[in-house]
Design a protein around this motif. Structure first.
Motif, PDB file in Angstrom:
ATOM      1  N   ARG A 230      50.924  27.752  40.370  1.00  0.00           N
ATOM      2  CA  ARG A 230      52.196  27.033  40.181  1.00  0.00           C
ATOM      3  C   ARG A 230      51.948  25.584  39.791  1.00  0.00           C
ATOM      4  NH1 ARG A 230      56.951  26.745  44.803  1.00  0.00           N
ATOM      5  NH2 ARG A 230      58.652  26.070  43.430  1.00  0.00           N
ATOM      6  N   ARG A 231      50.994  24.926  40.451  1.00  0.00           N
ATOM      7  CA  ARG A 231      50.711  23.521  40.152  1.00  0.00           C
ATOM      8  C   ARG A 231      50.025  23.358  38.798  1.00  0.00           C
ATOM      9  NH1 ARG A 231      46.945  21.452  43.317  1.00  0.00           N
ATOM     10  NH2 ARG A 231      46.461  23.323  44.510  1.00  0.00           N
ATOM     11  N   ILE A 232      49.104  24.265  38.511  1.00  0.00           N
ATOM     12  CA  ILE A 232      48.320  24.114  37.285  1.00  0.00           C
ATOM     13  C   ILE A 232      49.157  24.432  36.045  1.00  0.00           C
ATOM     14  CG2 ILE A 232      47.303  26.393  36.836  1.00  0.00           C
ATOM     15  CD1 ILE A 232      44.539  24.955  36.918  1.00  0.00           C
ATOM     16  N   SER A 233      50.230  25.211  36.223  1.00  0.00           N
ATOM     17  CA  SER A 233      51.079  25.564  35.084  1.00  0.00           C
ATOM     18  C   SER A 233      51.811  24.347  34.514  1.00  0.00           C
ATOM     19  CB  SER A 233      52.105  26.628  35.496  1.00  0.00           C
ATOM     20  OG  SER A 233      53.045  26.105  36.421  1.00  0.00           O
ATOM     21  N   ARG A 234      51.860  23.270  35.270  1.00  0.00           N
ATOM     22  CA  ARG A 234      52.488  22.044  34.768  1.00  0.00           C
ATOM     23  C   ARG A 234      51.626  21.377  33.702  1.00  0.00           C
ATOM     24  NH1 ARG A 234      53.332  20.365  41.016  1.00  0.00           N
ATOM     25  NH2 ARG A 234      54.981  21.864  41.516  1.00  0.00           N
ATOM     26  N   LEU A 235      50.358  21.815  33.601  1.00  0.00           N
ATOM     27  CA  LEU A 235      49.445  21.205  32.630  1.00  0.00           C
ATOM     28  C   LEU A 235      49.300  22.039  31.360  1.00  0.00           C
ATOM     29  CD1 LEU A 235      46.582  20.066  35.042  1.00  0.00           C
ATOM     30  CD2 LEU A 235      48.595  18.779  34.294  1.00  0.00           C
ATOM     31  N   GLY A 236      49.825  23.236  31.351  1.00  0.00           N
ATOM     32  CA  GLY A 236      49.676  24.088  30.182  1.00  0.00           C
ATOM     33  C   GLY A 236      50.187  25.486  30.446  1.00  0.00           C
ATOM     34  N   LEU A 237      49.790  26.401  29.605  1.00  0.00           N
ATOM     35  CA  LEU A 237      50.274  27.777  29.669  1.00  0.00           C
ATOM     36  C   LEU A 237      49.422  28.625  30.608  1.00  0.00           C
ATOM     37  CD1 LEU A 237      52.118  30.037  28.507  1.00  0.00           C
ATOM     38  CD2 LEU A 237      50.407  30.346  26.702  1.00  0.00           C
ATOM     39  N   CYS A 238      50.083  29.355  31.494  1.00  0.00           N
ATOM     40  CA  CYS A 238      49.417  30.336  32.347  1.00  0.00           C
ATOM     41  C   CYS A 238      49.839  31.725  31.860  1.00  0.00           C
ATOM     42  CB  CYS A 238      49.802  30.145  33.810  1.00  0.00           C
ATOM     43  SG  CYS A 238      48.995  28.735  34.589  1.00  0.00           S
ATOM     44  N   LYS A 239      48.865  32.540  31.556  1.00  0.00           N
ATOM     45  CA  LYS A 239      49.108  33.796  30.849  1.00  0.00           C
ATOM     46  C   LYS A 239      48.667  34.995  31.678  1.00  0.00           C
ATOM     47  CE  LYS A 239      47.751  36.073  26.522  1.00  0.00           C
ATOM     48  NZ  LYS A 239      46.941  35.934  25.289  1.00  0.00           N
ATOM     49  N   THR A 240      49.440  36.067  31.604  1.00  0.00           N
ATOM     50  CA  THR A 240      49.031  37.333  32.210  1.00  0.00           C
ATOM     51  C   THR A 240      48.377  38.195  31.135  1.00  0.00           C
ATOM     52  OG1 THR A 240      51.247  38.215  31.788  1.00  0.00           O
ATOM     53  CG2 THR A 240      50.825  37.317  33.967  1.00  0.00           C
ATOM     54  N   GLU A 241      47.228  38.718  31.447  1.00  0.00           N
ATOM     55  CA  GLU A 241      46.471  39.535  30.488  1.00  0.00           C
ATOM     56  C   GLU A 241      46.092  40.837  31.185  1.00  0.00           C
ATOM     57  OE1 GLU A 241      45.601  41.238  27.949  1.00  0.00           O
ATOM     58  OE2 GLU A 241      45.344  39.334  26.855  1.00  0.00           O
ATOM     59  N   TYR A 242      46.974  41.830  31.069  1.00  0.00           N
ATOM     60  CA  TYR A 242      46.783  43.058  31.821  1.00  0.00           C
ATOM     61  C   TYR A 242      45.774  44.005  31.194  1.00  0.00           C
ATOM     62  CZ  TYR A 242      50.545  41.593  34.855  1.00  0.00           C
ATOM     63  OH  TYR A 242      51.311  40.889  35.751  1.00  0.00           O
ATOM     64  N   ARG A 243      45.261  43.667  30.013  1.00  0.00           N
ATOM     65  CA  ARG A 243      44.141  44.446  29.481  1.00  0.00           C
ATOM     66  C   ARG A 243      42.850  44.119  30.232  1.00  0.00           C
ATOM     67  NH1 ARG A 243      42.678  43.067  24.129  1.00  0.00           N
ATOM     68  NH2 ARG A 243      43.425  40.983  24.660  1.00  0.00           N
ATOM     69  N   ALA A 244      42.812  42.941  30.872  1.00  0.00           N
ATOM     70  CA  ALA A 244      41.653  42.538  31.679  1.00  0.00           C
ATOM     71  C   ALA A 244      41.829  43.124  33.074  1.00  0.00           C
ATOM     72  CB  ALA A 244      41.565  41.019  31.729  1.00  0.00           C
ATOM     73  N   ARG A 245      41.154  44.231  33.311  1.00  0.00           N
ATOM     74  CA  ARG A 245      41.406  44.985  34.532  1.00  0.00           C
ATOM     75  C   ARG A 245      40.237  44.929  35.510  1.00  0.00           C
ATOM     76  NH1 ARG A 245      44.065  50.689  32.824  1.00  0.00           N
ATOM     77  NH2 ARG A 245      43.778  50.961  35.060  1.00  0.00           N
ATOM     78  N   ALA A 246      40.600  45.103  36.778  1.00  0.00           N
ATOM     79  CA  ALA A 246      39.609  45.145  37.851  1.00  0.00           C
ATOM     80  C   ALA A 246      40.049  46.190  38.866  1.00  0.00           C
ATOM     81  CB  ALA A 246      39.483  43.775  38.502  1.00  0.00           C
ATOM     82  N   ARG A 247      39.151  46.577  39.732  1.00  0.00           N
ATOM     83  CA  ARG A 247      39.466  47.509  40.810  1.00  0.00           C
ATOM     84  C   ARG A 247      39.276  46.793  42.142  1.00  0.00           C
ATOM     85  NH1 ARG A 247      36.098  49.874  37.369  1.00  0.00           N
ATOM     86  NH2 ARG A 247      34.334  49.769  38.797  1.00  0.00           N
ATOM     87  N   VAL A 248      40.217  47.001  43.072  1.00  0.00           N
ATOM     88  CA  VAL A 248      40.171  46.297  44.348  1.00  0.00           C
ATOM     89  C   VAL A 248      40.273  47.287  45.502  1.00  0.00           C
ATOM     90  CG1 VAL A 248      42.675  45.889  44.295  1.00  0.00           C
ATOM     91  CG2 VAL A 248      41.212  44.452  45.752  1.00  0.00           C
ATOM     92  N   SER A 249      39.529  47.023  46.551  1.00  0.00           N
ATOM     93  CA  SER A 249      39.625  47.817  47.773  1.00  0.00           C
ATOM     94  C   SER A 249      40.941  47.530  48.485  1.00  0.00           C
ATOM     95  CB  SER A 249      38.453  47.475  48.705  1.00  0.00           C
ATOM     96  OG  SER A 249      38.678  47.996  50.004  1.00  0.00           O
ATOM     97  N   THR A 250      41.529  48.555  49.072  1.00  0.00           N
ATOM     98  CA  THR A 250      42.763  48.368  49.847  1.00  0.00           C
ATOM     99  C   THR A 250      42.460  48.238  51.342  1.00  0.00           C
ATOM    100  OG1 THR A 250      43.118  50.754  50.090  1.00  0.00           O
ATOM    101  CG2 THR A 250      44.083  49.697  48.153  1.00  0.00           C
ATOM    102  N   ARG A 251      41.285  47.747  51.670  1.00  0.00           N
ATOM    103  CA  ARG A 251      40.829  47.723  53.068  1.00  0.00           C
ATOM    104  C   ARG A 251      41.767  46.971  53.991  1.00  0.00           C
ATOM    105  NH1 ARG A 251      36.185  43.085  53.529  1.00  0.00           N
ATOM    106  NH2 ARG A 251      36.985  41.676  51.941  1.00  0.00           N
ATOM    107  N   ARG A 252      42.438  45.918  53.498  1.00  0.00           N
ATOM    108  CA  ARG A 252      43.345  45.142  54.352  1.00  0.00           C
ATOM    109  C   ARG A 252      44.574  45.938  54.758  1.00  0.00           C
ATOM    110  NH1 ARG A 252      43.096  40.261  56.148  1.00  0.00           N
ATOM    111  NH2 ARG A 252      41.522  38.809  55.406  1.00  0.00           N
TER     112      ARG A 252
END
Length: 247
Positions: free
Chosen positions: A179-201
């Motif tokens: 939220r703070r860094i978006s005041r300095l420029g564009l923050c972009k979502t790139e859903y082609r860049a994928r990762a896998r995460v454990s649901t351990r929590r």
């Protein structure tokens, strides 16, 4: 010559995940001399540091716990133009760095988030992670980037300009930074860049954990404050522990 990317992985007693995370980072289809791998550890006692030293380019060890502190310490040791923050229980797809590198070719872009998909868990656990990134997409449409810290990248100059992650936050520190860094420029979502995460929590006390996040994330958005602490999943004995630690 400095690398393009510094991949920063905060850890604390993550030996069972560190090997897979680091292997996924080292297996990127991106020139190896153009990224470095940094593990920022909070004095683990389970062999995480030793495993990290066998694979990472740099290992930073601090006596202080806290994911925001760990990420900030890793950023201080980084030489890359772009800081990529990856949680220890996340595995990047092989084209992750290549895809976000394309996004950063736009000089106006200061932040890019990928998408983390659940690698395990039941229907509820998977729904929570899918829902999290759908909410991220919706908020972004309304001009409010609230990026989870699981697999996210920021331009280093912008990161330093806003002072990095808030270390007085146990959670919501990732949303706050985007939220703070978006005041300095564009923050972009790139859903082609994928990762896998454990649901351990979400393996135990799942509903309480989700409600805890919802409450404190809404509290952050409305008041600017959030939970002070967020223990590891293995340290939570009952559903009331999270709330008790922040009362």
């Amino acid at each position: 010559m400095n690398p393009v990317f510094s991949v920063i992985i905060p850890t604390y007693n993550e030996v069972q995940y560190t090997d897979r995370c680091l292997t996924s980072v080292l297996g990127q289809d991106f020139p190896r001399n153009e990224f470095e791998v940094i593990v920022s550890d909070a004095s683990s006692t389970d062999g995480t540091v030793e495993k990290a030293r066998s694979l990472a380019d740099k290992v930073i060890v601090s006596e202080r716990r806290g994911i925001a502190h760990g990420r900030n310490q890793g950023a201080k040791a980084a030489g890359g133009e772009i800081l990529v923050f990856v949680d220890a229980d996340v595995e990047l797809e092989a084209d992750f760095l290549r895809i976000i590198a394309d996004s950063f070719k736009n000089a106006c872009v200061v932040g890019v988030t990928g998408r983390a998909w659940p690698s395990d868990g039941g229907v509820f656990q998977r729904f929570v992670y899918f829902g999290t990134y759908e909410l991220t997409r919706i908020f972004r449409w309304f001009g409010l980037p609230l990026f989870p810290g699981l697999c996210v990248a920021y331009r280093r100059k912008a990161f330093e300009a806003v002072g990095g992650f808030r270390e007085d936050f146990g959670i919501s520190e990732d949303l706050d930074l985007s939220r703070r860094i978006s005041r300095l420029g564009l923050c972009k979502t790139e859903y082609r860049a994928r990762a896998r995460v454990s649901t351990r929590r979400l393996e135990q006390h799942a509903l309480s954990t989700v409600l805890f996040h919802i409450y404190y994330d809404l509290r952050y958005l409305l008041t600017g404050s959030s939970a002070r602490t967020y223990p590891k999943a293995e340290e939570i004995a009952s559903s009331k522990d999270l709330w008790r630690m922040n009362s």
